[in-house]
Write a protein that holds these residues in place. Structure first.
Motif, mmCIF file in Angstrom:
data_model
loop_
_atom_site.group_PDB
_atom_site.id
_atom_site.type_symbol
_atom_site.label_atom_id
_atom_site.label_comp_id
_atom_site.label_asym_id
_atom_site.label_seq_id
_atom_site.Cartn_x
_atom_site.Cartn_y
_atom_site.Cartn_z
ATOM 1 N N LYS A 102 31.400 39.918 51.548
ATOM 2 C CA LYS A 102 30.592 40.742 52.443
ATOM 3 C C LYS A 102 30.462 40.122 53.833
ATOM 4 O O LYS A 102 30.509 40.824 54.846
ATOM 5 N N VAL A 103 30.306 38.803 53.870
ATOM 6 C CA VAL A 103 30.056 38.126 55.154
ATOM 7 C C VAL A 103 31.351 37.797 55.891
ATOM 8 O O VAL A 103 31.443 37.977 57.110
ATOM 9 N N LYS B 137 28.537 36.109 41.967
ATOM 10 C CA LYS B 137 27.632 36.652 42.987
ATOM 11 C C LYS B 137 27.884 35.991 44.330
ATOM 12 O O LYS B 137 27.882 36.649 45.380
ATOM 13 N N PHE B 138 28.100 34.679 44.286
ATOM 14 C CA PHE B 138 28.374 33.941 45.522
ATOM 15 C C PHE B 138 29.680 34.419 46.146
ATOM 16 O O PHE B 138 29.757 34.624 47.370
ATOM 17 N N LYS C 221 30.994 37.331 45.866
ATOM 18 C CA LYS C 221 30.751 38.664 46.443
ATOM 19 C C LYS C 221 30.118 38.543 47.822
ATOM 20 O O LYS C 221 30.445 39.288 48.741
ATOM 21 N N SER C 222 29.217 37.576 47.968
ATOM 22 C CA SER C 222 28.565 37.378 49.265
ATOM 23 C C SER C 222 29.571 36.896 50.309
ATOM 24 O O SER C 222 29.485 37.270 51.481
ATOM 25 N N GLN D 16 25.557 25.824 48.156
ATOM 26 C CA GLN D 16 25.343 26.568 46.910
ATOM 27 C C GLN D 16 25.582 25.735 45.652
ATOM 28 O O GLN D 16 24.982 26.018 44.607
ATOM 29 N N ASP E 34 28.801 26.917 53.283
ATOM 30 C CA ASP E 34 28.050 27.739 52.335
ATOM 31 C C ASP E 34 28.263 27.237 50.909
ATOM 32 O O ASP E 34 27.318 27.185 50.115
#
Length: 248
Positions: A50-51, A43-44, A46-47, A92, A88
């Motif tokens: 996106k960013v 999930k991380f 994927k983020s 995390q 990030d």
């Protein structure tokens, strides 16, 4: 079962171009948490796509994010954003691995000129992992490493199963404390194929930036990122360091 994922920073050899340090960072994960950690890592990632546009299949390599050498795919991401990826990630790690622990060994090579740095650092890490398994986890474990001197590491771990001299708590003499909670020889894993090894690469590099802050990176606060990992650091690994970093 607990899994210790390990990666290194620096060069254990002593030569003209060797680094001043050798760092090993190990991430301990309970097998019962493995699937959820992997799911959250995905999930991380994927983020990050996106960013910042970082493809999920692209290997994360901390030193390359700062200065591109081999991973040319990083060229499409601005340096400020590559630094943000590291930040990030630092934020995390304590969230994704909230039930895990991290062991860190950091040796300044000039302090051990007559020692085999590779063997010294790995013996410290293996011993701490075995102690964790015996005392805290009361469990067995395995070691998974990125590409390293696998034969030398294998021989070291086998030797420590029989003979592992350990200083007494009173500072006088030592006793034999064979490691017997770590199963099998270390398993090698290509970092490009493992989000877990890539995570440990980040940890080891952040410790390097803390120990050897570079002037040109201070504007990004790189030397402070390792401290964000404090919630998951195994501080019991070293009583002489407030973050549990093993230095001798």
């Amino acid at each position: 079962m607990h899994i210790l994922y390990v990666d290194e920073s620096g060069d254990p050899g002593v030569h003209k171009f060797s680094s001043p340090h050798f760092i090993l960072s190990g991430l301990i994960i309970d097998q019962n948490d493995w699937s959820s950690c992997l799911s959250n890592l995905k999930k991380f990632r994927k983020s990050l796509y996106k960013v910042y546009g970082l493809n999920q299949r692209t290997e994360i390599h901390a030193s390359e994010l700062i200065r591109i050498n081999k991973l040319k795919t990083y060229q499409k991401i601005k340096k400020i954003n590559r630094i943000k990826i590291l930040k990030d990630y630092a934020n995390q790690i304590p969230i994704i691995f909230n039930n895990s622990k991290v062991i860190n060994v950091c040796l300044h090579i000039e302090n051990f000129e007559d020692r085999d740095i590779f063997e010294l650092a790995w013996s410290r890490l293996i011993q701490r992992f075995d102690t964790f398994l015996k005392r805290q986890a009361k469990d067995k474990g395995i070691v998974v490493v990125d590409d390293t001197d696998s034969i030398k590491l294998q021989n070291l771990q086998r030797k420590m199963r029989i003979y592992n001299p350990t200083p007494t708590h009173y500072g006088e003499g030592s006793y034999n404390a064979p490691i017997n909670n770590i199963l099998e020889d270390p398993f090698s894993r290509n970092s490009a194929q493992s989000y877990f090894i890539q995570t440990v690469d980040i940890i080891a590099h952040l410790l390097y930036r803390k120990e050897y802050p570079k002037g040109s990176l201070k504007k990004y606060g790189m030397e402070h990122l390792f401290n964000r990992l404090e919630p998951v650091l195994l501080k019991k690994a070293s009583k002489s360091d407030n973050l549990g970093i093993v230095r001798a």
